[in-house]
Structures are given as structure tokens and as C-alpha cells.
Design a protein around this motif. Structure first.
Motif, mmCIF file in Angstrom:
data_model
loop_
_atom_site.group_PDB
_atom_site.id
_atom_site.type_symbol
_atom_site.label_atom_id
_atom_site.label_comp_id
_atom_site.label_asym_id
_atom_site.label_seq_id
_atom_site.Cartn_x
_atom_site.Cartn_y
_atom_site.Cartn_z
ATOM 1 N N ALA A 7 0.832 -1.209 0.000
ATOM 2 C CA ALA A 7 0.000 0.000 0.000
ATOM 3 C C ALA A 7 0.864 1.256 0.000
ATOM 4 N N LEU A 8 2.100 1.119 0.467
ATOM 5 C CA LEU A 8 3.012 2.257 0.512
ATOM 6 C C LEU A 8 3.125 2.882 -0.877
ATOM 7 N N ASP A 9 3.151 4.170 -0.946
ATOM 8 C CA ASP A 9 3.241 4.944 -2.186
ATOM 9 C C ASP A 9 1.916 5.057 -2.939
ATOM 10 N N THR A 10 0.803 4.593 -2.363
ATOM 11 C CA THR A 10 -0.492 4.828 -2.981
ATOM 12 C C THR A 10 -0.843 6.298 -2.781
ATOM 13 N N VAL A 11 -1.317 6.945 -3.849
ATOM 14 C CA VAL A 11 -1.554 8.390 -3.817
ATOM 15 C C VAL A 11 -2.978 8.693 -4.299
ATOM 16 N N LEU A 12 -3.683 9.525 -3.541
ATOM 17 C CA LEU A 12 -4.960 10.080 -3.985
ATOM 18 C C LEU A 12 -4.692 11.504 -4.441
ATOM 19 N N ALA A 13 -5.159 11.835 -5.642
ATOM 20 C CA ALA A 13 -4.938 13.178 -6.177
ATOM 21 C C ALA A 13 -6.225 13.730 -6.770
ATOM 22 N N ARG A 14 -6.372 15.034 -6.665
ATOM 23 C CA ARG A 14 -7.536 15.731 -7.208
ATOM 24 C C ARG A 14 -7.106 16.491 -8.444
ATOM 25 N N ARG A 15 -7.945 16.471 -9.501
ATOM 26 C CA ARG A 15 -7.600 17.210 -10.715
ATOM 27 C C ARG A 15 -7.730 18.698 -10.429
ATOM 28 N N SER A 75 -2.398 24.170 5.760
ATOM 29 C CA SER A 75 -2.107 23.659 4.419
ATOM 30 C C SER A 75 -3.146 24.165 3.417
ATOM 31 N N ALA A 76 -2.669 24.777 2.338
ATOM 32 C CA ALA A 76 -3.576 25.253 1.288
ATOM 33 C C ALA A 76 -4.363 24.091 0.684
ATOM 34 N N GLY A 77 -3.710 22.944 0.545
ATOM 35 C CA GLY A 77 -4.389 21.769 -0.007
ATOM 36 C C GLY A 77 -5.507 21.278 0.896
ATOM 37 N N HIS A 78 -5.276 21.270 2.206
ATOM 38 C CA HIS A 78 -6.302 20.839 3.152
ATOM 39 C C HIS A 78 -7.436 21.865 3.221
ATOM 40 N N GLN A 79 -7.105 23.143 3.120
ATOM 41 C CA GLN A 79 -8.143 24.171 3.076
ATOM 42 C C GLN A 79 -9.000 24.022 1.821
ATOM 43 N N ALA A 80 -8.368 23.639 0.706
ATOM 44 C CA ALA A 80 -9.112 23.427 -0.541
ATOM 45 C C ALA A 80 -10.084 22.257 -0.409
ATOM 46 N N LEU A 81 -9.687 21.214 0.343
ATOM 47 C CA LEU A 81 -10.601 20.093 0.568
ATOM 48 C C LEU A 81 -11.833 20.551 1.345
ATOM 49 N N LEU A 82 -11.612 21.352 2.384
ATOM 50 C CA LEU A 82 -12.740 21.895 3.150
ATOM 51 C C LEU A 82 -13.654 22.731 2.258
ATOM 52 N N SER A 83 -13.085 23.528 1.383
ATOM 53 C CA SER A 83 -13.881 24.350 0.459
ATOM 54 C C SER A 83 -14.710 23.477 -0.473
ATOM 55 N N SER A 84 -14.165 22.325 -0.857
ATOM 56 C CA SER A 84 -14.891 21.404 -1.730
ATOM 57 C C SER A 84 -16.149 20.875 -1.068
ATOM 58 N N VAL A 85 -16.066 20.610 0.233
ATOM 59 C CA VAL A 85 -17.255 20.136 0.944
ATOM 60 C C VAL A 85 -18.327 21.220 0.892
ATOM 61 N N ASP A 86 -17.938 22.455 1.145
ATOM 62 C CA ASP A 86 -18.892 23.565 1.145
ATOM 63 C C ASP A 86 -19.492 23.821 -0.230
ATOM 64 N N SER A 87 -18.685 23.702 -1.280
ATOM 65 C CA SER A 87 -19.167 24.044 -2.628
ATOM 66 C C SER A 87 -20.031 22.950 -3.251
ATOM 67 N N GLY A 88 -19.801 21.693 -2.873
ATOM 68 C CA GLY A 88 -20.568 20.597 -3.471
ATOM 69 C C GLY A 88 -20.254 20.382 -4.943
ATOM 70 N N THR A 89 -19.054 20.735 -5.354
ATOM 71 C CA THR A 89 -18.646 20.635 -6.755
ATOM 72 C C THR A 89 -18.215 19.215 -7.106
ATOM 73 N N LEU A 90 -18.688 18.719 -8.242
ATOM 74 C CA LEU A 90 -18.236 17.427 -8.754
ATOM 75 C C LEU A 90 -16.778 17.569 -9.175
ATOM 76 N N GLU A 91 -15.933 16.645 -8.692
ATOM 77 C CA GLU A 91 -14.502 16.740 -8.991
ATOM 78 C C GLU A 91 -13.975 15.433 -9.569
ATOM 79 N N HIS A 92 -12.847 15.535 -10.252
ATOM 80 C CA HIS A 92 -12.168 14.385 -10.843
ATOM 81 C C HIS A 92 -11.035 13.965 -9.906
ATOM 82 N N TRP A 93 -10.929 12.655 -9.667
ATOM 83 C CA TRP A 93 -9.960 12.104 -8.717
ATOM 84 C C TRP A 93 -9.171 10.985 -9.376
ATOM 85 N N LYS A 94 -7.984 10.750 -8.847
ATOM 86 C CA LYS A 94 -7.111 9.689 -9.366
ATOM 87 C C LYS A 94 -6.424 9.011 -8.188
ATOM 88 N N VAL A 95 -6.490 7.681 -8.167
ATOM 89 C CA VAL A 95 -5.748 6.905 -7.183
ATOM 90 C C VAL A 95 -4.648 6.182 -7.948
#
Length: 140
Positions: A7-15, A75-95
Motif C-alpha cells: 500500500a506504501l506509495d499509494t496516492v490520492l490526487a484531485r484534478r 495547508s492550502a491543499g487541506h483548506q481546498a478540501l474543506l472548500s470542496s465540501v462547502d461548494s458541493g462541486t463534482l470533482e475528478h480524482w485519481k488513485v
């Protein structure tokens, strides 16, 4: 017998840019990740003249992606995740997995729950991404 895949090196990324080229930005400080899954419910078909329980499979149902992060409120990235919850925007993800294979999916960030834990624990957050019903793209 097949070897276990680490599992090491598995990455979740947002477009973060549709491109071309598409740009995916990794979610930082992930400590555990459950990638998208699918289940088919069992639908009972037993009737009053049946001699055994009978059933069929129902429609496929996407299962949520869940992850835990070591949460950094600055973290700007963690703040962006919180903003995503508020916005309800459909997003593209990659594992992306250890061997560089990956799966793509679309979904809504539906949960972000910080946890202060105890005196000797890290600040964490449990995150949930709900797929939108489009089947994930899996490596072939």
C-alpha cells in the motif's frame, strides 16, 4: 501464489487543471485510503410458493472513498478540501497505486471531520468522497 502489493506509495490526487495536459495534485499527509469500490445488493425474489430462498443481484452501487489524513489547518491543499465540501462541486480524482497503475473517478467531497484525538495523538481528519454514479476507470 501472487505476491502482495504494498500500500506504501499509494496516492490520492484531485484534478486541479483540466488541461491538456490534465494536472492532478496529491492530497498531502494521507495515512490510510480505501479506494472506490462497488457492490451489488441482493434482491430477494422468494415468493409464497418457493421451496428455498431465492434472489437476484440489483444494480451496482458505488461505495464511498474514505481516507484519513494528518490534518494541517495551515495547508492550502487541506483548506481546498474543506472548500470542496462547502461548494458541493463534482470533482475528478485519481488513485495511483504502488506499481503506477491507477483508477480515475468522479465524485463529491461529502465529509471532512477533524479529530484532535488525545494528548499523544496527531490532529487528523476523516474524509469521504461519494462517487457520482459513473463507473470508475480501472487499469486493464
Amino acid at each position: 501464489m501472487a505476491d502482495a502489493v504494498p500500500a506504501l506509495d499509494t496516492v490520492l490526487a484531485r484534478r486541479t487543471a483540466a488541461g491538456p495536459p490534465e494536472v492532478y495534485t496529491a492530497v498531502a499527509n494521507v495515512t490510510s485510503l480505501k479506494p472506490p469500490g462497488v457492490k451489488r445488493p441482493k434482491v430477494k425474489t422468494t415468493n409464497l410458493s418457493s421451496t428455498r430462498q431465492t434472489s437476484r443481484v440489483g444494480l451496482p452501487e458505488d461505495q464511498p472513498v474514505t481516507l484519513t489524513i494528518n490534518y494541517d489547518p495551515d495547508s492550502a491543499g487541506h483548506q481546498a478540501l474543506l472548500s470542496s465540501v462547502d461548494s458541493g462541486t463534482l470533482e475528478h480524482w485519481k488513485v495511483t497505486f504502488h506499481d503506477s497503475t491507477f483508477t480515475l473517478f468522479t465524485g463529491y467531497l461529502t465529509g471532512f471531520e477533524p479529530n484532535a484525538g488525545g494528548e499523544d495523538e496527531n490532529l487528523t481528519a476523516d474524509i469521504e468522497i461519494t462517487p457520482d454514479g459513473a463507473a470508475p476507470t480501472w487499469p486493464s
